[in-house]
Design a protein around this motif. Structure first.
Motif, PDB file in Angstrom:
ATOM      1  N   UNK A 228       0.717  -1.164  -0.040  1.00  0.00           N
ATOM      2  CA  UNK A 228      -0.112   0.023  -0.003  1.00  0.00           C
ATOM      3  C   UNK A 228       0.949   1.298  -0.172  1.00  0.00           C
ATOM      4  N   UNK A 229       0.231   2.340  -0.644  1.00  0.00           N
ATOM      5  CA  UNK A 229       1.063   3.624  -0.804  1.00  0.00           C
ATOM      6  C   UNK A 229      -0.078   4.511  -0.451  1.00  0.00           C
ATOM      7  N   UNK A 230      -0.149   5.081   0.503  1.00  0.00           N
ATOM      8  CA  UNK A 230      -1.266   6.053   0.773  1.00  0.00           C
ATOM      9  C   UNK A 230      -0.810   7.602   1.070  1.00  0.00           C
ATOM     10  N   UNK A 231      -1.523   8.472   0.396  1.00  0.00           N
ATOM     11  CA  UNK A 231      -0.989  10.011   0.358  1.00  0.00           C
ATOM     12  C   UNK A 231      -2.271  10.655   1.016  1.00  0.00           C
ATOM     13  N   UNK A 232      -2.205  11.396   2.115  1.00  0.00           N
ATOM     14  CA  UNK A 232      -3.392  12.332   2.303  1.00  0.00           C
ATOM     15  C   UNK A 232      -3.147  13.832   2.075  1.00  0.00           C
ATOM     16  N   UNK A 257       2.472  10.883   3.657  1.00  0.00           N
ATOM     17  CA  UNK A 257       2.561   9.612   3.153  1.00  0.00           C
ATOM     18  C   UNK A 257       2.877   8.565   4.022  1.00  0.00           C
ATOM     19  N   UNK A 258       2.284   7.229   3.557  1.00  0.00           N
ATOM     20  CA  UNK A 258       2.690   6.037   4.291  1.00  0.00           C
ATOM     21  C   UNK A 258       2.701   4.914   3.152  1.00  0.00           C
ATOM     22  N   UNK A 274     -10.959   5.166   4.606  1.00  0.00           N
ATOM     23  CA  UNK A 274     -12.273   5.796   4.231  1.00  0.00           C
ATOM     24  C   UNK A 274     -12.729   7.142   5.140  1.00  0.00           C
ATOM     25  N   UNK A 275     -11.961   6.999   6.364  1.00  0.00           N
ATOM     26  CA  UNK A 275     -12.295   8.049   7.471  1.00  0.00           C
ATOM     27  C   UNK A 275     -11.476   9.120   6.887  1.00  0.00           C
ATOM     28  N   UNK A 276     -10.472   9.173   6.165  1.00  0.00           N
ATOM     29  CA  UNK A 276      -9.752  10.434   5.883  1.00  0.00           C
ATOM     30  C   UNK A 276      -9.707  10.719   4.408  1.00  0.00           C
ATOM     31  N   UNK A 277      -9.252  12.219   4.133  1.00  0.00           N
ATOM     32  CA  UNK A 277      -9.200  12.555   2.742  1.00  0.00           C
ATOM     33  C   UNK A 277      -8.090  12.186   2.061  1.00  0.00           C
ATOM     34  N   UNK A 280      -4.109  10.154  -2.694  1.00  0.00           N
ATOM     35  CA  UNK A 280      -3.465   9.006  -3.708  1.00  0.00           C
ATOM     36  C   UNK A 280      -3.576   7.755  -2.970  1.00  0.00           C
ATOM     37  N   UNK A 281      -3.980   6.849  -3.441  1.00  0.00           N
ATOM     38  CA  UNK A 281      -3.973   5.365  -2.866  1.00  0.00           C
ATOM     39  C   UNK A 281      -3.395   4.464  -4.108  1.00  0.00           C
ATOM     40  N   UNK A 282      -2.240   3.661  -3.769  1.00  0.00           N
ATOM     41  CA  UNK A 282      -1.651   2.509  -4.468  1.00  0.00           C
ATOM     42  C   UNK A 282      -1.692   1.179  -3.814  1.00  0.00           C
TER      43      UNK A 282
END
Lengths: 297, 266
Positions: A228-232, A257-258, A274-277, A280-282
């Motif tokens: 997972x690559x998550x960017x808020x 990013x995480x 889903x609780x955050x805005x 990007x999500x990979x």
């Protein structure tokens, strides 16, 4: 499919007081006709396992059989149908390649001369050269020929590609696939995952002498492991506590990013995210290397 | 049979060199036989003036020294030393080379039991030593025959020559045992020379000191050539000791070899 190799709680401890663990309680089976990968870093116990199967060393406890025969008691009978290529190949000084291969063939009581020529031609190996004059890579080729010249039913390879250039590695893999098509079972030990991935159907991962995973390569790679690559949008919205402890590794957080690998239900992660805005999500398949490292952490 | 043939091929040159050198050595030494016999009275006087311990150390018995076989027995003391070096280096080398050259994985993963590999190697050693012994015996016999025109006592000559083979068997067994115990021996020749010379020196010390206890420790002193010339036999006790040593060390090396782990090459 019958099992060609069976290990039952095989352990080997070294030292006068048996204080150094080589392998402990290793159990797995290799089915007839399969190419079985055996992965682990240096010193994990791959060679110890193979050398025990070949009766080069004696187990401290447990048992192993090949073709249904006991590895220790019936070692010489088993060896008739086994081809072995060790990680480092060493041969007698003063011998020409062809003399060494003839000597090797003389143990099998069959005419291997045509197969020797065929394999030497495939690997571009000069049979008339003296072994001590050969480069490391060419000595490895001699090892491959001597391991395959009697068309064995079981081929045991311990870190076999060291010293071979990429082109020769391809030729070597081609030879292995050909032997496998003819019915040979292959035990392929390596710490290079990409080559195991290339050729093996099933794999055992060994760590500090113990088997920690036994799975099909396809399942290992395509199973529930996801990267997972998550960017808020805003920094500080992410923290480790948001995610489950179990199945999560390689967690890295930088600003907003995480990155992490998660082994489990993808919905669990999506529900949390889903609780955050997000901006990007990979979600992608991790490489075998990354899965491998997951086991070694 | 293939392991035996392979070993014989590997040791062929060494065998020729040893057999040729030992034969040449005995022939060259025996060239001096007529001189010793003809000049015996003046040499006897000279040697008699030396301390008894010095004569013992050199293995000279004045009563027996001035005959063709007596002189041969003196020469043989040093030939025995060379024979022991050949046998021990062969025994130690043939077992330890698989570890030293890191070829153990290659050989031991072949369809041949450890037992048959050991026995094939042992057979190659015995064959090499029998050939060396036979060539040496022939050379010694021709030398003494040429120098004396046939005027020598054959039985003691044959007995002394027989000790060549017995000494070699003892040192072969010790060499095999050392290789089985130690495994990877980096320099077989230096270890062999060290052990053989040490044991030879022990034999000299036991002669000078007249110590029976020390004699037990040096196989070179198991074969008393003076005793053999007088009695046409060797001392029974030391023959039993020789046989026990050969069998004991041989069996021990076999058992160890069957049970030990083969060290990884890398």
């Amino acid at each position: 499919m019958r099992n060609v190799i069976e290990l039952n709680g095989l352990s080997k401890f070294y030292g006068r007081k048996k204080q150094h663990r080589g392998i402990e309680n290793v159990s797995f089976t290799v089915e007839e006709g399969e190419i079985f990968g055996f992965i682990g870093p240096n010193g994990a116990g791959k060679s110890t396992t193979i050398r025990t199967l070949l009766a080069l060393i004696f187990p401290t406890s447990g048992s192993a059989s090949i073709f249904g025969m006991d590895c220790i008691r019936e070692a010489s009978e088993i060896a008739k149908e086994v081809g072995y290529l060790p990680a480092e190949v060493f041969y007698y000084d003063g011998m020409k390649v062809i003399d060494l291969l003839r000597y090797s063939a003389s143990f099998y009581r069959k005419d291997c001369s045509a197969r020797i020529r065929e394999l030497a031609a495939s690997l571009d190996l000069d049979l008339s050269r003296k072994i001590e004059d050969l480069s490391y890579g060419n000595r490895k080729k001699v090892g491959i020929v001597q391991g395959l010249l009697h068309s064995p039913k079981l081929i045991m390879l311990d870190e076999p590609t060291g010293g071979l250039d990429p082109l020769m590695q391809q030729t070597f893999f081609g030879l292995l696939r050909e032997e496998n098509r003819k019915g040979a079972t292959i035990l392929f030990s390596s710490h290079i995952l990409s080559e195991v991935q290339k050729i093996c159907g099933r794999v055992a991962i060994i760590k500090e002498g113990r088997i920690i995973k036994l799975q099909k390569i396809s399942e290992l790679q395509g199973g529930s492991y996801k990267k997972y690559h998550v960017e808020t949008r805003e920094s500080g919205a992410l923290n480790r506590e948001l995610f489950p402890d179990e199945g999560l590794t390689d967690f890295q957080m930088r600003d907003n990013t995480i990155d992490f690998i998660f082994n489990g239900d993808v919905n669990l992660i999506i529900a949390r995210l889903s609780q955050m805005e997000l901006c990007d999500l990979v979600i992608e398949e991790p490489t075998l290397e990354e899965i491998f490292l997951h086991y070694y952490r | 049979m293939n392991v035996f043939k392979h070993e014989m091929r590997q040791y062929r040159k060494t065998l020729i060199l040893w057999a040729g050198s030992l034969s040449a050595l005995v022939f060259l030494c025996m060239l001096a036989t007529p001189l010793f016999i003809n000049e015996s009275s003046s040499m006897k006087e000279m040697l008699a003036s030396l301390p008894e311990a010095a004569l013992d150390a050199m293995g000279i018995d004045l009563e027996l020294f001035f005959s063709a076989v007596g002189f041969y027995s003196y020469v043989f003391t040093y030939i025995g030393l060379a024979a022991a070096i050949q046998a021990m280096s062969l025994g130690m080398g043939i077992l330890s080379k698989e570890n030293r050259m890191k070829t153990a994985d290659f050989l031991m993963s072949k369809p041949k039991s450890r037992s048959s590999i050991f026995l094939a190697k042992l057979a190659a050693c015995l064959c090499s030593l029998f050939v060396t012994g036979a060539v040496f015996f022939l050379a010694a016999w021709l030398s003494i025959l040429t120098m004396t025109g046939g005027d020598f006592a054959f039985a003691p000559f044959a007995l002394i020559s027989l000790s060549f083979l017995l000494l070699q068997m003892i040192f072969l067994s010790v060499g095999l045992l050392a290789a089985a115990l130690v495994g990877r021996i980096k320099s077989v020749v230096s270890v062999t020379i060290g052990i053989v010379f040490g044991v030879f020196l022990l034999g000299i010390i036991s002669s000078i000191a007249g110590s029976e206890a020390l004699r037990w420790l040096s196989p070179f002193r198991y074969f008393d050539y003076g005793y053999a010339m007088k009695n046409h036999t060797y001392e029974g006790l030391f023959m039993i000791l020789s046989a026990a040593l050969i069998l004991g060390a041989g069996i021990a090396s076999y058992v160890i070899q069957m049970k030990k782990d083969i060290k990884a090459a890398a």
